[in-house]
Scaffold this active site. Structure first.
Site, PDB file in Angstrom:
ATOM      1  N   HIS A 102      23.273 -70.358  26.560  1.00 34.12           N
ATOM      2  CA  HIS A 102      22.771 -71.299  25.548  1.00 34.12           C
ATOM      3  C   HIS A 102      23.310 -72.719  25.715  1.00 34.12           C
ATOM      4  O   HIS A 102      22.696 -73.669  25.222  1.00 34.12           O
ATOM      5  CB  HIS A 102      23.114 -70.812  24.136  1.00 34.12           C
ATOM      6  CG  HIS A 102      22.410 -69.561  23.729  1.00 34.12           C
ATOM      7  ND1 HIS A 102      21.041 -69.435  23.770  1.00 34.12           N
ATOM      8  CD2 HIS A 102      22.882 -68.365  23.274  1.00 34.12           C
ATOM      9  CE1 HIS A 102      20.693 -68.216  23.356  1.00 34.12           C
ATOM     10  NE2 HIS A 102      21.796 -67.553  23.055  1.00 34.12           N
ATOM     11  N   HIS A 139      18.327 -62.918  22.859  1.00 29.77           N
ATOM     12  CA  HIS A 139      18.084 -64.334  22.585  1.00 29.77           C
ATOM     13  C   HIS A 139      17.521 -65.021  23.831  1.00 29.77           C
ATOM     14  O   HIS A 139      17.901 -64.687  24.948  1.00 29.77           O
ATOM     15  CB  HIS A 139      19.377 -65.029  22.157  1.00 29.77           C
ATOM     16  CG  HIS A 139      20.006 -64.441  20.944  1.00 29.77           C
ATOM     17  ND1 HIS A 139      21.050 -63.536  21.006  1.00 29.77           N
ATOM     18  CD2 HIS A 139      19.730 -64.608  19.626  1.00 29.77           C
ATOM     19  CE1 HIS A 139      21.400 -63.179  19.786  1.00 29.77           C
ATOM     20  NE2 HIS A 139      20.613 -63.813  18.924  1.00 29.77           N
ATOM     21  N   ASP A 225      23.145 -57.426  23.524  1.00 32.91           N
ATOM     22  CA  ASP A 225      22.739 -57.463  22.120  1.00 32.91           C
ATOM     23  C   ASP A 225      21.306 -56.983  21.940  1.00 32.91           C
ATOM     24  O   ASP A 225      20.797 -56.915  20.817  1.00 32.91           O
ATOM     25  CB  ASP A 225      22.897 -58.867  21.536  1.00 32.91           C
ATOM     26  CG  ASP A 225      22.318 -59.953  22.416  1.00 32.91           C
ATOM     27  OD1 ASP A 225      21.676 -59.608  23.429  1.00 32.91           O
ATOM     28  OD2 ASP A 225      22.512 -61.140  22.110  1.00 32.91           O
ATOM     29  N   ARG A 231      25.036 -55.844  16.002  1.00 27.23           N
ATOM     30  CA  ARG A 231      25.150 -56.484  14.689  1.00 27.23           C
ATOM     31  C   ARG A 231      24.157 -57.626  14.499  1.00 27.23           C
ATOM     32  O   ARG A 231      23.727 -57.899  13.376  1.00 27.23           O
ATOM     33  CB  ARG A 231      26.572 -57.020  14.502  1.00 27.23           C
ATOM     34  CG  ARG A 231      27.610 -55.916  14.377  1.00 27.23           C
ATOM     35  CD  ARG A 231      28.995 -56.497  14.210  1.00 27.23           C
ATOM     36  NE  ARG A 231      30.006 -55.450  14.083  1.00 27.23           N
ATOM     37  CZ  ARG A 231      31.298 -55.678  13.928  1.00 27.23           C
ATOM     38  NH1 ARG A 231      31.740 -56.929  13.890  1.00 27.23           N
ATOM     39  NH2 ARG A 231      32.142 -54.680  13.824  1.00 27.23           N
TER      40      ARG A 231
END
Length: 443
Positions: A102, A139, A225, A231
């Site tokens: 990112h 993401h 993830d 989470r």
């Protein structure tokens, strides 16, 4: 073509620094998970994984790009992995501390301070004409896509959750611009995607990308993830389903850099990356986890694999087919394997050790840096006549020609004057000696 020859197993290099779990940079879990992963991997995988280059961070300490310890540990391992792939000393390099996709050039984002993925790809581009970056984090890899937005030498392929979800980029129509137009492939996914749907999507898209782009190296960001129970995630992939992507990319037999990334349920992160290290090694590991320093993290069942959640899969029916069809239309526009101009190869990011090869003790073990600098790129041409086997000169033995001094420099240098006067004296003495010999002969 890949590096694997015949039935030789792939060489796998695992980068890990023992200090990685000792630092807190905003999220203590982000650093501790690497220590848990390494401990679980070392106890699970047979043959054992070789821990390589523990001093990577200290070697990159002076770089302006890595100002803090956490960035050194992440970036140092990824860049050193790329250098090792460039030198053809390994087939697969694993650096789970990397994958911080990112970060931008002048902006931290999403727990990422330095984009090690971009730096590693830049290192790979020194030796490889085209590099493919695949991102299976939940993401979108916005930092990597932005870094290579206008180039056709890097293609970014991202499978991610899209729609009111961080970082808010990665739409199907985000295809880059300029020279890099259509070299960004974004596959937006919906909540609850499971193993079967992921495989149906991933395999045909990656096969088409490989056919059209024909990369010579691959960087795979394996953010965990996207597995069930995370989470911050909302997918329903199992560890085996996630690792199927790794297995498919490995089957293309290209130099592969495996990086970490997201993952916010620490025991599932360690499970996932341990299993994917075993996939890279072509090693079967038992579902029963062996005892280690972090054994209590994996209770109450102490198993390697997890069960999928009961979340509804919203990526069904016609949606995946429509997305795939649109992506294939974009890929058809691409020219096959874009050409790259030949140019001089820049120096490696990892500093090389100084010292002459002739002065080295033959009984002393050669360091990684000393060994790396003796390997030349196979694509590099040289006009030197004194080349060894393979048509490449040894850079450590190659000495530059002495520069001829100008008249002004000679006047300033008194030692040079002394040498000149001594040479003149010897020249004057030689004809006198010849005259004496002639007189003796006449007598």
């Amino acid at each position: 073509g890949g590096l694997t020859q015949g039935n030789r197993p792939d060489l796998v290099c695992y980068y890990y620094d023992g200090d990685v779990g000792n630092y807190c940079y905003g999220q203590p879990m982000l650093s501790r998970r690497h220590a848990v992963t390494a401990m679980t991997t070392l106890n699970s995988c047979t043959p054992p994984v070789q821990i390589t280059c523990r001093s990577t961070a200290s070697r990159c300490r002076d770089s302006t790009l890595v100002r803090t310890v956490c960035c050194q540990l992440s970036t140092g391992g990824s860049v050193a992995s790329a250098v090792k792939l460039n030198k053809q000393q390994t087939d697969i390099a694993v650096s789970w501390a990397g994958g911080l996709h990112h970060a931008k050039k002048s902006e931290a984002s999403g727990f990422c301070y330095v984009n090690d993925v971009v730096l590693a790809i830049l290192e790979l581009l020194k030796y490889h004409q085209r590099v493919l970056c695949i991102d299976i984090d939940i993401h979108h890899g916005d930092g990597v896509e932005e870094a290579f937005y206008t180039t056709d030498r890097v293609m970014t392929v991202s499978f991610h959750k899209y729609g009111e979800y961080f970082p808010g980029t990665g739409d199907l129509w985000d295809i880059e611009a300029g020279k890099g137009k259509y070299y960004a492939v974004n596959y937006p996914l919906r909540d609850g995607i499971e193993d079967e749907s992921c495989e149906i999507i991933f395999k045909p898209v990656m096969s088409k990308v490989m056919e059209m782009f024909q990369p010579s190296a691959v960087a795979l960001q394996c953010g965990s993830d996207s597995i069930s129970g995370d989470r911050l995630g909302c997918f329903s992939l199992t560890i085996k389903g996630h690792a199927k992507c790794v297995e498919l990319v490995k089957s293309f037999n290209l130099p592969m850099l495996m990086l970490g990334g997201g993952g916010y349920t620490i025991y599932n992160v360690a499970r996932c990356w341990t299993y994917e290290t075993a996939v890279a090694l072509d090693t079967e590991i038992p579902n029963e986890l062996p005892y280690n320093d972090y054994f209590e993290y994996f209770g109450p069942d102490f198993k390697l694999h997890i069960s999928p959640s009961n979340m509804t899969n919203q990526s069904t029916n016609e949606y995946p087919q429509k997305i795939k069809q649109r992506l294939f239309e974009n890929l058809r526009v691409l020219p096959h394997a874009p050409e790259v101009q030949m140019q001089a190869i820049p120096e490696d990011k990892i500093p090389e050790e100084s010292g002459d090869e002739d002065e080295e003790d033959p009984n002393q073990r050669i360091s990684i840096c000393s060994s790396d600098k003796r390997t030349a790129c196979e694509e590099e041409f040289s006009d030197s006549e004194e080349e060894g086997e393979g048509g490449r000169k040894n850079s450590s033995n190659f000495k530059k020609a002495k520069r001829v001094k100008t008249e002004d420099e000679k006047e300033k240098d008194p030692e040079e004057k002394k040498e000149v006067t001594e040479e003149e004296k010897t020249k004057e003495e030689k004809p006198e000696a010849k005259g004496v010999k002639e007189e003796v002969k006449l007598a």
